[in-house]
Design an enzyme around this catalytic site. Structure first.
Site, mmCIF file in Angstrom:
data_model
loop_
_atom_site.group_PDB
_atom_site.id
_atom_site.type_symbol
_atom_site.label_atom_id
_atom_site.label_comp_id
_atom_site.label_asym_id
_atom_site.label_seq_id
_atom_site.Cartn_x
_atom_site.Cartn_y
_atom_site.Cartn_z
ATOM 1 N N HIS A 17 41.329 -24.885 90.568
ATOM 2 C CA HIS A 17 41.356 -25.281 91.984
ATOM 3 C C HIS A 17 40.216 -24.586 92.751
ATOM 4 O O HIS A 17 39.516 -25.218 93.532
ATOM 5 C CB HIS A 17 42.678 -24.863 92.654
ATOM 6 C CG HIS A 17 43.902 -25.539 92.127
ATOM 7 N ND1 HIS A 17 45.035 -24.840 91.763
ATOM 8 C CD2 HIS A 17 44.192 -26.848 91.928
ATOM 9 C CE1 HIS A 17 45.974 -25.694 91.370
ATOM 10 N NE2 HIS A 17 45.478 -26.914 91.449
ATOM 11 N N LYS A 41 57.849 -32.846 92.064
ATOM 12 C CA LYS A 41 57.863 -31.451 91.578
ATOM 13 C C LYS A 41 58.735 -30.561 92.462
ATOM 14 O O LYS A 41 58.811 -30.773 93.676
ATOM 15 C CB LYS A 41 56.438 -30.868 91.596
ATOM 16 C CG LYS A 41 55.451 -31.552 90.656
ATOM 17 C CD LYS A 41 54.078 -30.896 90.812
ATOM 18 C CE LYS A 41 53.016 -31.560 89.942
ATOM 19 N NZ LYS A 41 51.660 -31.084 90.290
ATOM 20 N N ARG A 90 40.639 -33.673 85.490
ATOM 21 C CA ARG A 90 40.470 -32.915 84.246
ATOM 22 C C ARG A 90 40.257 -33.848 83.066
ATOM 23 O O ARG A 90 39.190 -33.954 82.511
ATOM 24 C CB ARG A 90 41.703 -32.037 83.969
ATOM 25 C CG ARG A 90 41.757 -30.793 84.812
ATOM 26 C CD ARG A 90 43.096 -30.153 84.737
ATOM 27 N NE ARG A 90 44.119 -31.091 85.163
ATOM 28 C CZ ARG A 90 45.361 -30.789 85.472
ATOM 29 N NH1 ARG A 90 45.762 -29.555 85.374
ATOM 30 N NH2 ARG A 90 46.221 -31.694 85.859
ATOM 31 N N SER A 128 48.541 -25.462 86.995
ATOM 32 C CA SER A 128 49.509 -24.509 87.554
ATOM 33 C C SER A 128 50.703 -24.371 86.600
ATOM 34 O O SER A 128 51.264 -23.279 86.460
ATOM 35 C CB SER A 128 49.987 -24.980 88.923
ATOM 36 O OG SER A 128 48.913 -25.038 89.825
HETATM 37 O O1 PNS Z 1 48.695 -30.831 92.953
HETATM 38 P P1 PNS Z 1 49.428 -32.157 92.890
HETATM 39 O O2 PNS Z 1 50.921 -31.940 92.726
HETATM 40 O O3 PNS Z 1 48.878 -33.099 91.876
HETATM 41 O O4 PNS Z 1 49.194 -32.842 94.342
HETATM 42 C C1 PNS Z 1 49.785 -34.073 94.654
HETATM 43 C C2 PNS Z 1 49.808 -34.263 96.175
HETATM 44 C C3 PNS Z 1 50.588 -33.136 96.846
HETATM 45 C C4 PNS Z 1 48.381 -34.297 96.706
HETATM 46 C C5 PNS Z 1 50.509 -35.636 96.457
HETATM 47 O O5 PNS Z 1 51.801 -35.621 95.925
HETATM 48 C C6 PNS Z 1 50.549 -35.990 97.932
HETATM 49 O O6 PNS Z 1 49.561 -36.436 98.488
HETATM 50 N N1 PNS Z 1 51.731 -35.757 98.582
HETATM 51 C C7 PNS Z 1 51.942 -36.082 99.985
HETATM 52 C C8 PNS Z 1 52.632 -37.450 100.125
HETATM 53 C C9 PNS Z 1 51.601 -38.563 99.972
HETATM 54 O O7 PNS Z 1 50.780 -38.777 100.841
HETATM 55 N N2 PNS Z 1 51.590 -39.226 98.799
HETATM 56 C C10 PNS Z 1 50.557 -40.192 98.434
HETATM 57 C C11 PNS Z 1 50.855 -41.592 98.873
HETATM 58 S S1 PNS Z 1 52.144 -42.332 97.990
#
Ligand code: PNS
Length: 157
Positions: A17, A41, A90, A128
């Site tokens: 990150h 998660k 990745r 993570s």
């Molecule tokens: O590190 P991650 O868990 O891959 O991040 C995912 C994250 C938090 C960026 C994603 O789940 C997110 O954007 N969550 C907020 C809700 C949202 O806008 N979802 C996308 C549209 S469905």
């Protein structure tokens, strides 16, 4: 002023990150690292803990801000007059999910653009989840997470 949002769970922040944060901070005037909820998660670290770990690690980067938001990523982007989302990629398996998210975000906010940065080669395997698994069994986190937060992660278990 060009602002980008770098969203994620950051549970916890890894060197993968941090690499993306540093590289995107050179491409944009301002980068907002944003802790969001991934509904798939259950986080180990609280939002406050995650914010503090990211703040401590990025305090030397003057154009990096750290924030948390509960809601849609695009709503956070709109509130901050930002139309660029940064995602690290990745492996090929990341692509399908990230591509779907990029299209869903564009569906909700047509002016938004998702920019993918390839993860540095040395962090291709890193996540993570891997960090938490290693920490749980007292593995060596050297080089995988920023030095200044290594002990905080180990102490969590
Ligand atoms: O590190 P991650 O868990 O891959 O991040 C995912 C994250 C938090 C960026 C994603 O789940 C997110 O954007 N969550 C907020 C809700 C949202 O806008 N979802 C996308 C549209 S469905």
């Amino acid at each position: 002023m060009r602002t980008a949002v770098y969203p994620g769970s950051f549970d916890p922040l890894t060197n993968g990150h941090l690499d993306i944060i540093k590289r995107s901070s050179k491409l944009f005037d301002k980068v907002i690292v944003t802790v969001l909820t991934n509904s798939a998660k259950t986080p180990l670290f609280s939002t406050e803990e995650r914010l503090e770990l990211i703040r401590r690690t990025t305090k030397h980067l003057p154009n990096v801000e750290v924030a948390a938001f509960s809601g849609l990523l695009v709503d956070f982007a709109k509130q901050n007059q930002c139309n660029v989302l940064i995602k690290g990629l990745r492996v090929v398996s990341d692509f399908e999910y990230e591509f779907q998210m990029a299209l869903a975000n564009k569906n909700q906010m047509p002016e938004v653009e998702t920019m993918f940065l390839p993860t540095a080669q040395e962090y291709m395997f890193l996540s993570s989840s891997i960090v938490k698994e290693l920490a749980r069994y007292h593995g060596d986190l050297t080089g995988l997470v920023p030095k200044e937060i290594e002990q905080d992660i180990l102490n969590k278990f």
